[in-house]
Write a protein that holds these residues in place. Structure first.
Motif, mmCIF file in Angstrom:
data_model
loop_
_atom_site.group_PDB
_atom_site.id
_atom_site.type_symbol
_atom_site.label_atom_id
_atom_site.label_comp_id
_atom_site.label_asym_id
_atom_site.label_seq_id
_atom_site.Cartn_x
_atom_site.Cartn_y
_atom_site.Cartn_z
ATOM 1 N N ALA A 243 0.830 -1.206 0.000
ATOM 2 C CA ALA A 243 0.000 0.000 0.000
ATOM 3 C C ALA A 243 0.862 1.253 0.000
ATOM 4 N N ARG A 244 1.977 1.265 0.804
ATOM 5 C CA ARG A 244 2.865 2.419 0.814
ATOM 6 C C ARG A 244 3.530 2.590 -0.536
ATOM 7 N N ALA A 245 3.954 1.473 -1.147
ATOM 8 C CA ALA A 245 4.601 1.562 -2.456
ATOM 9 C C ALA A 245 3.622 2.101 -3.492
ATOM 10 N N GLU A 246 2.371 1.650 -3.423
ATOM 11 C CA GLU A 246 1.355 2.120 -4.385
ATOM 12 C C GLU A 246 1.085 3.606 -4.175
ATOM 13 N N ALA A 247 0.993 4.051 -2.920
ATOM 14 C CA ALA A 247 0.763 5.465 -2.641
ATOM 15 C C ALA A 247 1.941 6.303 -3.103
ATOM 16 N N SER A 248 3.144 5.794 -2.902
ATOM 17 C CA SER A 248 4.335 6.524 -3.342
ATOM 18 C C SER A 248 4.369 6.637 -4.863
ATOM 19 N N ARG A 249 4.002 5.539 -5.539
ATOM 20 C CA ARG A 249 3.954 5.561 -7.013
ATOM 21 C C ARG A 249 2.934 6.573 -7.520
ATOM 22 N N SER A 250 1.756 6.593 -6.892
ATOM 23 C CA SER A 250 0.730 7.533 -7.368
ATOM 24 C C SER A 250 1.155 8.973 -7.117
ATOM 25 N N ARG A 251 1.843 9.243 -5.982
ATOM 26 C CA ARG A 251 2.345 10.599 -5.747
ATOM 27 C C ARG A 251 3.395 10.969 -6.773
ATOM 28 N N GLN A 252 4.276 10.028 -7.099
ATOM 29 C CA GLN A 252 5.331 10.285 -8.083
ATOM 30 C C GLN A 252 4.713 10.513 -9.468
ATOM 31 N N GLN A 253 3.699 9.737 -9.797
ATOM 32 C CA GLN A 253 3.057 9.914 -11.102
ATOM 33 C C GLN A 253 2.348 11.259 -11.168
ATOM 34 N N GLN A 254 1.720 11.659 -10.077
ATOM 35 C CA GLN A 254 1.057 12.960 -10.050
ATOM 36 C C GLN A 254 2.083 14.069 -10.208
#
Length: 193
Positions: A21-32
């Motif tokens: 979940a943390r990795a997914e949240a980090s990825r979505s922040r990076q993509q944003q």
């Protein structure tokens, strides 16, 4: 009892889910961030977002991750130079200052009270007018009754005879009658009462 294989520890499963979940949240922040700033696109492809499974970061418990959905497809392709679209926040609910609201409510109540007083005065005025008309009707009814009594007294035979004598009228000695069918006239003596 047969053993179906090694069982995973519940704590390990929870830790692994939190890491994902943390990795997914980090990825979505990076993509944003990459969508807002095109110069950071290289970080997404370098694998800089990958987490080492052995490395665990102590953080406050996060809310469960939102379910993964398919990416939205837009009707036209996105250009890299296109500015990102940001959601607008709703205005604050208490946009009207409190003193203005209180003043408005007080003025509304004052107008309602004045309106009720005017309506009450109008109803009372109509009530007084109705009482006056009822009194006037009662006096006219009394006058009408008095005139009817006087008229019936004047119609009595004695009063009619006295009025005829005052006017100089005398009683005839004979009365002439006419037959309407034949048109013939005949006289008869007046009978005395």
């Amino acid at each position: 009892m047969t053993d179906n294989g090694p069982r995973a520890n519940a704590d390990e499963i929870i830790r692994a889910a939190r890491r994902r979940a943390r990795a997914e949240a980090s990825r979505s922040r990076q993509q944003q961030a990459a969508l807002e700033d095109p110069s950071t696109v290289g970080d997404l492809t370098d694998g800089g977002l990958a987490l080492d499974p052995a490395y665990e970061v102590e953080t406050a418990p996060e809310a469960p991750a939102a379910p993964r959905t398919a990416p939205r497809t837009s009707p036209r392709p996105r250009r890299a130079a296109e500015p990102s679209r940001r959601a607008l926040t709703a205005p604050d609910i208490a946009a009207v200052p409190r003193p203005a609201f209180v003043t408005g409510v007080i003025s509304l109540v004052a107008v309602a009270i004045v309106g009720l007083l005017l309506l009450n005065a109008s109803i009372n005025n109509d009530s007084y007018r109705l009482d006056e008309l009822k009194d006037q009707q009662a006096s006219m009814t009394e006058t009408e009754q008095a005139l009817d009594d006087e008229l019936s007294q004047l119609k009595t035979p004695n009063n009619l005879e006295a009025a005829a004598e005052r006017l100089g009228l005398v009683e005839p000695e004979k009365v002439t009658y006419m037959d309407l069918e034949t048109g013939e006239k005949f006289d008869s003596p007046r009978s005395g009462d």
